[in-house]
Scaffold this motif. Sequence first.
Motif, mmCIF file in Angstrom:
data_model
loop_
_atom_site.group_PDB
_atom_site.id
_atom_site.type_symbol
_atom_site.label_atom_id
_atom_site.label_comp_id
_atom_site.label_asym_id
_atom_site.label_seq_id
_atom_site.Cartn_x
_atom_site.Cartn_y
_atom_site.Cartn_z
ATOM 1 N N CYS A 77 56.811 44.173 33.601
ATOM 2 C CA CYS A 77 55.434 43.701 33.843
ATOM 3 C C CYS A 77 54.549 43.900 32.623
ATOM 4 O O CYS A 77 54.613 44.935 31.957
ATOM 5 N N SER A 78 53.718 42.905 32.346
ATOM 6 C CA SER A 78 52.822 43.028 31.201
ATOM 7 C C SER A 78 51.436 43.508 31.615
ATOM 8 O O SER A 78 50.615 43.846 30.768
ATOM 9 N N TYR A 79 51.185 43.536 32.908
ATOM 10 C CA TYR A 79 49.886 44.040 33.350
ATOM 11 C C TYR A 79 50.071 44.768 34.673
ATOM 12 O O TYR A 79 50.639 44.230 35.620
ATOM 13 N N VAL A 80 49.591 46.006 34.712
ATOM 14 C CA VAL A 80 49.802 46.875 35.870
ATOM 15 C C VAL A 80 48.460 47.422 36.358
ATOM 16 O O VAL A 80 47.645 47.898 35.558
ATOM 17 N N PHE A 81 48.262 47.315 37.656
ATOM 18 C CA PHE A 81 47.102 47.934 38.305
ATOM 19 C C PHE A 81 47.555 49.184 39.048
ATOM 20 O O PHE A 81 48.647 49.210 39.612
ATOM 21 N N ALA A 82 46.683 50.184 39.087
ATOM 22 C CA ALA A 82 46.930 51.364 39.929
ATOM 23 C C ALA A 82 45.789 51.478 40.933
ATOM 24 O O ALA A 82 44.627 51.381 40.551
ATOM 25 N N THR A 83 46.143 51.632 42.210
ATOM 26 C CA THR A 83 45.097 51.814 43.225
ATOM 27 C C THR A 83 44.818 53.299 43.404
ATOM 28 O O THR A 83 45.735 54.093 43.555
ATOM 29 N N THR A 84 43.547 53.656 43.381
ATOM 30 C CA THR A 84 43.196 55.063 43.622
ATOM 31 C C THR A 84 41.981 55.136 44.518
ATOM 32 O O THR A 84 41.114 54.263 44.476
ATOM 33 N N ALA A 85 41.947 56.184 45.324
ATOM 34 C CA ALA A 85 40.783 56.416 46.173
ATOM 35 C C ALA A 85 39.715 57.124 45.346
ATOM 36 O O ALA A 85 38.576 56.679 45.264
ATOM 37 N N ARG A 86 40.120 58.189 44.731
ATOM 38 C CA ARG A 86 39.151 58.949 43.947
ATOM 39 C C ARG A 86 38.978 58.322 42.567
ATOM 40 O O ARG A 86 39.928 57.784 41.998
ATOM 41 N N GLN A 87 37.793 58.397 42.056
ATOM 42 C CA GLN A 87 37.548 57.982 40.673
ATOM 43 C C GLN A 87 38.044 59.102 39.769
ATOM 44 O O GLN A 87 37.775 60.263 40.006
ATOM 45 N N ARG A 88 38.806 58.749 38.732
ATOM 46 C CA ARG A 88 39.249 59.772 37.794
ATOM 47 C C ARG A 88 38.854 59.333 36.405
ATOM 48 O O ARG A 88 38.712 58.149 36.151
ATOM 49 N N ASP A 89 38.717 60.272 35.555
ATOM 50 C CA ASP A 89 38.287 59.963 34.196
ATOM 51 C C ASP A 89 39.504 59.593 33.361
ATOM 52 O O ASP A 89 40.053 60.404 32.631
ATOM 53 N N MET A 90 39.963 58.361 33.512
ATOM 54 C CA MET A 90 41.166 57.929 32.833
ATOM 55 C C MET A 90 40.862 56.932 31.717
ATOM 56 O O MET A 90 41.769 56.405 31.103
ATOM 57 N N THR A 91 39.575 56.674 31.489
ATOM 58 C CA THR A 91 39.173 55.729 30.458
ATOM 59 C C THR A 91 39.938 54.403 30.567
ATOM 60 O O THR A 91 40.559 53.936 29.609
ATOM 61 N N LYS A 92 39.914 53.853 31.752
ATOM 62 C CA LYS A 92 40.495 52.530 31.989
ATOM 63 C C LYS A 92 39.488 51.725 32.777
ATOM 64 O O LYS A 92 38.671 52.296 33.494
ATOM 65 N N PRO A 93 39.616 50.410 32.701
ATOM 66 C CA PRO A 93 38.710 49.616 33.532
ATOM 67 C C PRO A 93 38.946 49.908 35.016
ATOM 68 O O PRO A 93 40.092 50.006 35.450
ATOM 69 N N VAL A 94 37.868 50.087 35.753
ATOM 70 C CA VAL A 94 37.953 50.254 37.205
ATOM 71 C C VAL A 94 37.420 48.969 37.843
ATOM 72 O O VAL A 94 36.316 48.531 37.523
ATOM 73 N N MET A 95 38.237 48.348 38.689
ATOM 74 C CA MET A 95 37.863 47.057 39.267
ATOM 75 C C MET A 95 37.858 47.120 40.788
ATOM 76 O O MET A 95 38.614 47.863 41.392
ATOM 77 N N THR A 96 37.021 46.286 41.403
ATOM 78 C CA THR A 96 37.130 46.062 42.844
ATOM 79 C C THR A 96 38.423 45.274 43.095
ATOM 80 O O THR A 96 38.945 44.633 42.183
ATOM 81 N N PRO A 97 38.927 45.287 44.331
ATOM 82 C CA PRO A 97 40.109 44.459 44.636
ATOM 83 C C PRO A 97 39.866 42.988 44.291
ATOM 84 O O PRO A 97 40.756 42.302 43.793
ATOM 85 N N GLU A 98 38.661 42.529 44.545
ATOM 86 C CA GLU A 98 38.348 41.129 44.264
ATOM 87 C C GLU A 98 38.514 40.806 42.773
ATOM 88 O O GLU A 98 39.203 39.864 42.397
ATOM 89 N N ARG A 99 37.860 41.625 41.956
ATOM 90 C CA ARG A 99 37.932 41.387 40.511
ATOM 91 C C ARG A 99 39.371 41.542 40.008
ATOM 92 O O ARG A 99 39.855 40.758 39.188
ATOM 93 N N ALA A 100 40.067 42.552 40.535
ATOM 94 C CA ALA A 100 41.446 42.803 40.095
ATOM 95 C C ALA A 100 42.348 41.611 40.406
ATOM 96 O O ALA A 100 43.145 41.184 39.568
ATOM 97 N N MET A 101 42.213 41.043 41.595
ATOM 98 C CA MET A 101 43.099 39.930 41.948
ATOM 99 C C MET A 101 42.693 38.643 41.223
ATOM 100 O O MET A 101 43.520 37.763 41.003
ATOM 101 N N GLU A 102 41.445 38.588 40.806
ATOM 102 C CA GLU A 102 41.015 37.474 39.950
ATOM 103 C C GLU A 102 41.720 37.585 38.594
ATOM 104 O O GLU A 102 42.249 36.597 38.060
ATOM 105 N N VAL A 103 41.741 38.796 38.066
ATOM 106 C CA VAL A 103 42.447 39.042 36.799
ATOM 107 C C VAL A 103 43.946 38.767 36.980
ATOM 108 O O VAL A 103 44.577 38.120 36.136
#
Lengths: 247, 247
Positions: A77-103
């Motif tokens: 895979c060239s693009y991977v999403f991770a679903t998380t409940a808690r916000q963590r300081d991972m310095t990655k884009p955080v997206m709503t499900p809507e925005r993520a599935m658009e991407v």
Amino acid sequence: MPSDTPQPSFVLVRPQMGENIGAAARAMLNFGLHRMRLVAPRDGWPNPKAVAMASGAGRILDDAVLVDRTVDAVADCSYVFATTARQRDMTKPVMTPERAMEVAREKIAAGEKVAVLFGPERAGLENDDIALANAIISVPVNPEFPSLNLAQCVLLTGYEWRRQSVEIASEATEMAGTDWANAIEMDKLAEHYESTLDSAGFFFPETKADSMKLNLRNMWSRMPLTRADVQMLHGMLRQMVRWKEKG
Amino acid sequence: MPSDTPQPSFVLVRPQMGENIGAAARAMLNFGLHRMRLVAPRDGWPNPKAVAMASGAGRILDDAVLVDRTVDAVADCSYVFATTARQRDMTKPVMTPERAMEVAREKIAAGEKVAVLFGPERAGLENDDIALANAIISVPVNPEFPSLNLAQCVLLTGYEWRRQSVEIASEATEMAGTDWANAIEMDKLAEHYESTLDSAGFFFPETKADSMKLNLRNMWSRMPLTRADVQMLHGMLRQMVRWKEKG
């Protein structure tokens, strides 16, 4: 099953209960998704409890790809999403499900392979799993009660995938194909009621008759009436007159 | 619990398993919804299995309003949605959850009370329940596998409510402040027409009477009627009867 439709793979990372794997398969199929990958399910694989729960979506389990490590599940895979409940300081884009599935839709349309990681029931994804992801999906839940389970998280993500990929014209589906009454028909209906009600003595006293007629016309014009409604309304009034005439 | 936030009521109509009522409560609270109404739950109320499953969302069950009939559950509501899996020819607007919750947000912002009906697990809502609704919510599922359960349907609708309500509407709402008829008033209107037209012999032949009555109820429920419209419609019919009685 439309196995050639380009779509993301859903990766269940170290899922615990077989029932939850089965429920996730159902949730995927509800939205036309069927590429499941499993990373080290706790109770081994295949799992009869998963099969029992999946009823109707069993082929997703049959076709599921089993691997030992998360990295193996996303190797192609060239693009991977991770679903998380808690916000963590991972310095990655955080997206709503809507925005993520658009991407995801854009990337898949461009020929990329996309995966979505879902963590184990209680603990969620570990930092090592999240480190493999390009972006984070966070469902906008009530912060005071953010308790989505695995299948629910799969369901909401799948729902957004389908929304993004099917292009549902929400306006257009509203009573699409309905045979609406046209202005002439509406006018004849208003005329019919006005003249019959006039004969029946409804517009009384005479000083108020004009404003009553105007109110009635305004009501008809505000109503979203179909041709069938208009026919029914004519029929109702005709029947009342016949009833009167029978005495 | 932010009990003053204006929001739709979620009405579970004749739910069967207590577990599903508990799961629906959790799904609601995930998205900040807490107004549950229950119509004749199969196993009575309160239900210990619902409480066990709701863990953390038990207050929604404690505060749930219990009624015998669907019409009582929506008595104070001026706009009602019915969720259905199958498309039926009910001549009502069919909306996606997204569009429906957009409409709900606008109506609630204008001071209206809104309810969403969810049917029993297997059978779904009956035609008489749907006849009370102004519009239908249909989740755009995979037509080959449309098997959403009760809590999933609640979850997706709740998710869309939160998506819609977090983006706050700035547009002015048309006809804000209008005194819309509520469900009891609409029901009485439908009743009045149905019984008078019955006496007048409108529902003929008898084999078609039920479907004619359903069509008529569906027409009323689709109409955006104000209290003044309802008074006028009652008055029209009363006058027709007086006219007949004069002979």
